[in-house]
Enzyme design. Sequence first.
Site, mmCIF file in Angstrom:
data_model
loop_
_atom_site.group_PDB
_atom_site.id
_atom_site.type_symbol
_atom_site.label_atom_id
_atom_site.label_comp_id
_atom_site.label_asym_id
_atom_site.label_seq_id
_atom_site.Cartn_x
_atom_site.Cartn_y
_atom_site.Cartn_z
ATOM 1 N NE ARG A 69 -2.662 -1.837 3.261
ATOM 2 C CZ ARG A 69 -3.107 -1.723 4.507
ATOM 3 N NH1 ARG A 69 -3.923 -0.738 4.822
ATOM 4 N NH2 ARG A 69 -2.736 -2.595 5.431
ATOM 5 C CD1 TRP A 245 5.778 -5.215 -7.306
ATOM 6 C CD2 TRP A 245 4.747 -3.467 -8.246
ATOM 7 N NE1 TRP A 245 6.071 -4.093 -6.544
ATOM 8 C CE2 TRP A 245 5.454 -3.020 -7.105
ATOM 9 C CE3 TRP A 245 4.012 -2.539 -8.997
ATOM 10 C CZ2 TRP A 245 5.443 -1.676 -6.702
ATOM 11 C CZ3 TRP A 245 4.016 -1.206 -8.589
ATOM 12 C CH2 TRP A 245 4.730 -0.795 -7.470
ATOM 13 C CD GLU A 250 1.465 -11.835 -3.948
ATOM 14 O OE1 GLU A 250 2.113 -10.934 -4.520
ATOM 15 O OE2 GLU A 250 0.228 -11.917 -4.014
#
Length: 388
Positions: A69, A245, A250
């Site tokens: 963020r 991105w 992940e």
Amino acid sequence: MQDLYIQAEAFISSMQQFEGNQSNSDKWKQRLDSIKKSIEETGTYSHTLEELSFGAKLAWRNSNRCIGRHFWRQLDVFDCRALKTKEAIMDALENHVAFSFNKGAIKSAVTIFAPKNQTSKTPDPIRILNHQLIRYAGFKKEDGTILGDPHSLHFTQELEKHGWVPPNKNAFTPLPWLIQINGETQEPYPVLEEKPHLLTEVQIEHPENEAFKTLGLKWYSTPILSDMVLMIGGIHYPCAPFNGWYMGTEIGARNLADEDRYNYLPQIAKIFQLDTKNNRSLWRDRAIIELNRAVLYSFDRDKVKIGDHHAITRQFEKFCENETNSKCPITGDWSWLVPPISASQTPTFSQEFDPTVVQHTNFFYQASPLEGNNQAPAPKGKCPYHIS
Ligand code: ARG
């Protein structure tokens, strides 16, 4: 209706606060008056382009589970609220895919389609049924095992029911797009087969271990989430695909590693000749680290933007400090903000977060409109990240 005005007011006041005190307060009062009048007369109100753009950014800023963020102000917002036809919608989605990839220098973007009709029970004007715009299929084999991404199993079956014939079935078969317009499911559109330049992928190899590439691992460049609802000042946008991105973990510590996803750790351990008979050899831990090195190394090799969990968590810590100093305290979900490997080596591990979910402007999960949808129904009333 009363409720909608309260949410609109909360949003407009965040926008006013962001623009600073020097901004003329009459302007905001007038805007709130016009929203109130519109809600009284029509049951709803519509956002100006500035509100739409700021609202999407604020929704990102308020996303408790997002570690990226820090960059919430840098979001490209495409206003596609007026698009109605299948052709125009598919065009806008293709544009999003190409624009956000940006030849590897990935840019965060959101494409916003028509809002939900909040005054009648009509179906949503547009819904994308795919979880992400680029994602791999999951096929059940005769022996019960799954080829490809188990996360896509049910959706892949739905696509086949709707007439999709996969051109070939492998571990990384890209899914076609399935959309609904006014509740009508359209024919699946195999966009990534027809326009292969939109399918940008990275072949995963290891910086030292030559044999690693024999596993044939790859992943796509850009995560573009397409099944969440964007809420701005109480208005729902059920179709608003957005992307950032990747953070390497992940892919390397979840998508390719989880036992109920691609589950590659046993094969990687073999390549590194680790003792998989004994958990205390820490073969899983060693294999997962090597996989994560390989992911970062390969994206860097291809010059596709990717973050690592050390840099991104530090950036996030900085973001929290900045926002708090400017009297915008942030909310967060610790279990998502801590990376899935080496947690204690990152600053988020020892940080505390206020778990409140800002309701008026945020991204939420929503139930899938697919009939016979096999996925678990939204835990209504329990999960603060679902809209009821
Ligand atoms: N975790 C999801 C995936 O692996 C993507 C979620 C969004 N991630 C992001 N970096 N913006 O596909």
